[in-house]
Design an enzyme around this catalytic site. Sequence first.
Site, PDB file in Angstrom:
ATOM      1  N   ASN A  36      -5.017  -4.938  -2.446  1.00 28.57           N
ATOM      2  CA  ASN A  36      -5.754  -4.945  -1.186  1.00 28.57           C
ATOM      3  C   ASN A  36      -7.094  -4.267  -1.447  1.00 28.57           C
ATOM      4  O   ASN A  36      -7.158  -3.041  -1.590  1.00 28.57           O
ATOM      5  CB  ASN A  36      -5.002  -4.167  -0.107  1.00 28.57           C
ATOM      6  CG  ASN A  36      -3.655  -4.778   0.234  1.00 28.57           C
ATOM      7  OD1 ASN A  36      -3.335  -5.875  -0.207  1.00 28.57           O
ATOM      8  ND2 ASN A  36      -2.867  -4.073   1.026  1.00 28.57           N
ATOM      9  N   GLU A  49       0.820  -1.219   0.000  1.00 31.89           N
ATOM     10  CA  GLU A  49       0.000   0.000   0.000  1.00 31.89           C
ATOM     11  C   GLU A  49       0.855   1.271   0.000  1.00 31.89           C
ATOM     12  O   GLU A  49       0.509   2.264   0.637  1.00 31.89           O
ATOM     13  CB  GLU A  49      -0.955  -0.002   1.196  1.00 31.89           C
ATOM     14  CG  GLU A  49      -2.015  -1.080   1.108  1.00 31.89           C
ATOM     15  CD  GLU A  49      -3.136  -0.912   2.121  1.00 31.89           C
ATOM     16  OE1 GLU A  49      -2.938  -0.205   3.132  1.00 31.89           O
ATOM     17  OE2 GLU A  49      -4.217  -1.477   1.902  1.00 31.89           O
TER      18      GLU A  49
END
Length: 755
Positions: free
Chosen positions: A437, A383
């Site tokens: 994700n 991320e």
Amino acid sequence: MRKIINLNKNWQFIQKDVGLPDTLPTEWQQIDLPHTWNAIDGHDGNGSYKKGKYWYAKNFKIPKQAFGGTRVFVEVLAAGQQATVYVNGTEAVYHEGGYSIFRADITDLCKENEENLLVIACSNEHRDNVYPQSADFTFYGGLYRGVNIISVPEAHFDLEYYGGPGIQVTPVPCKCGGAEFAIKTYVKNIDENFTVLYSICDAEGNEVGAACRPAEAAEVKIYVPDAKRWEIDLPYCYTVTARLQRRNETFDEISAQVGVRSFSCDPNKGFIFNGKETPLRGVSRHQDWLYKGNALTREEHYEDAKLIKDLGANSIRLAHYQHSQDFYDACDELGFVVWAEIPFISVMNKDPRAHKNCIDQLKELIIQNYNHPSICFWGISNEILIGGISEQLVENHKELNALAKKMDPTRLTTIAHVSMTPVDSPMHTLTDVIAYNHYFGWYGGRMEDNGPWLDMFHAKHPDLCLGMSEYGCEGIISYHGANPVCKDYSEEYQALYHEHMAKVLDERPWIWSSYVWNMFDFGCAARDEGGVSGRNNKGLVTMDRKIKKDSYYIYKAYWNKEPMVHVCGRRYAQRAGERTEIRVYSNQQAVTLYLNGEKAGELHSDKVFVFTVALKKGMNTVLAVAGEAKDSITLEKVEKEPEIYVLPEVNERAEGVANWFDTVGDMDLSAPMEFPEGMYSIKDTLQDLAKNPEALKIVQEAVKLTMNMKIIPGEGMWDMMKGMNMENAKNLAGDLMPEGFCESLNAKLIKIKKN
């Protein structure tokens, strides 16, 4: 010969930065390792936890044979997050990075036949040059994996090369059925009289291969006929031993457990293991237990691994850092395919020293864990685009990927993208395979968005191997209801979400991997949502490992081959209404339900069986039977369900959104948004908006209403989110922001002049 002395007992510890002691302090707290000073405050809900530089001390004696041509090393299995080691008042080593092994040669600092003072200063304070910089989990401090003293002869296998074991084994299966073991050892202080003897033994202890090489050329290939493969269902390991020999004397000896396997990824076939298409379906795991933090024993690591095996998972993503050797060993023995990664997460620091730390942690991860057959993937970041993209960020990733491939060309590299990473991002071509994700159905969008998004990406990039590195939602076992909805934090919504996701992934075997976030609830001192502070409650199992939530059993129905049946809703124990729904999970084709001893129905379905029954007043027994498998629960019919079943914020948030729109006035929210010069807008970062108290207050309310998250400058996950603007937050929140909400937010912000 090599001797390893465990030093985990009887340390002195002080939670103050008192400086380096001259002698062993007797007034400090006595503790044993593993130890973290954040075992309680790291997740007790007080909103913060102790970060500082604190001290450990212990006396030790070196082994008698440690002098006269031998060396003594201190080995720290991990120290969160930075550590300085002193012996008898002199610094031996300083290490940055909280998750890897490091060692130091302390021979010249030790006294023979006397007590030696070992002092270690640990710090979990923020450092601009040490990763992780900011993340959604607690950065526990302390000596949480243990400390050893190692003595070796002057000539020995290397102990200082990035904390590695001194041996690197690459078993490669051959077409003829055998395998070639390429073995490399690292030796120090040898001459022409030294050789290295290699031996390969099978799981039964029989030698199946051997070789001898001059120590200065300690590299060899050994062929093993009829080699057994390391399989997920039958993880067969060989033991490779290297002996440093001088004439008839063995000076040093090391060994490694290894496995013979092959693997690859295909965009349309998914993960291929030992020649078979094998979709990886598993969980992510943090090394974190209730009121123990990350200070876990070998037995606790193995208990975690066995719980995951019982689920039926065949893969584990070990987030977001290097885990204990004990857990990698458990994965080797039990048969998991592992994604191992470094803590390059959420926020990139532009400081070149930070990039060097990233490189060092990647080297440590690969060198220390090269021999584990369970590991098939090296993850280089997670991320990381939360803080935005830059040319430097892309280049840093290219360098990390190239380094991983150079150090270990046998494994695949991967990356975990934040959900809002563009479909056409330049980040997609950096690693061998990629993953996203996605939290559609929790942080934004609907759970039904997952399948279409995966299909869209696959159609647009048919040449990319796509995985799902995280997905999940909170499940707090005190919240229940007959009509669960997103963000109600109920156990029922979490179960419905995972019912849907398990089916979505089962229907798409070309998704090379998927990982539930998370196997266990874990500590995040900055969190405060769903009426629970200090923890992330997305686990399938509670943080104390006592309760398997209903969502655990939907995966057991999909993944575990042993016959099973599970009746959901046992904690939704008091129910009102004329009729109630009973959900049952099973991997059998038919389920029969009995209510109070009477047959209530029989259903044929796939994994999920839904019955509707009328409870009698008072207590009711519900029994589900699927073949030989049985499960029962007890329910009480009541006039009114307990108020504690519903999180008060659920209703308050709906009312708050309505009131929010009332304050916008008569503005046409369908008109194009405006961004007047010199005024705030949704294009400004949270960090910039925080410069104006009025603008910050508006944004704080918006984030709380839509995503139920508190953002406070300098607290919680602020460092992770401060570079995000509200335009990107809209992409993250998706359907959680009602139509017109983002426009109304902008309408409020553009009324505020920048300072």
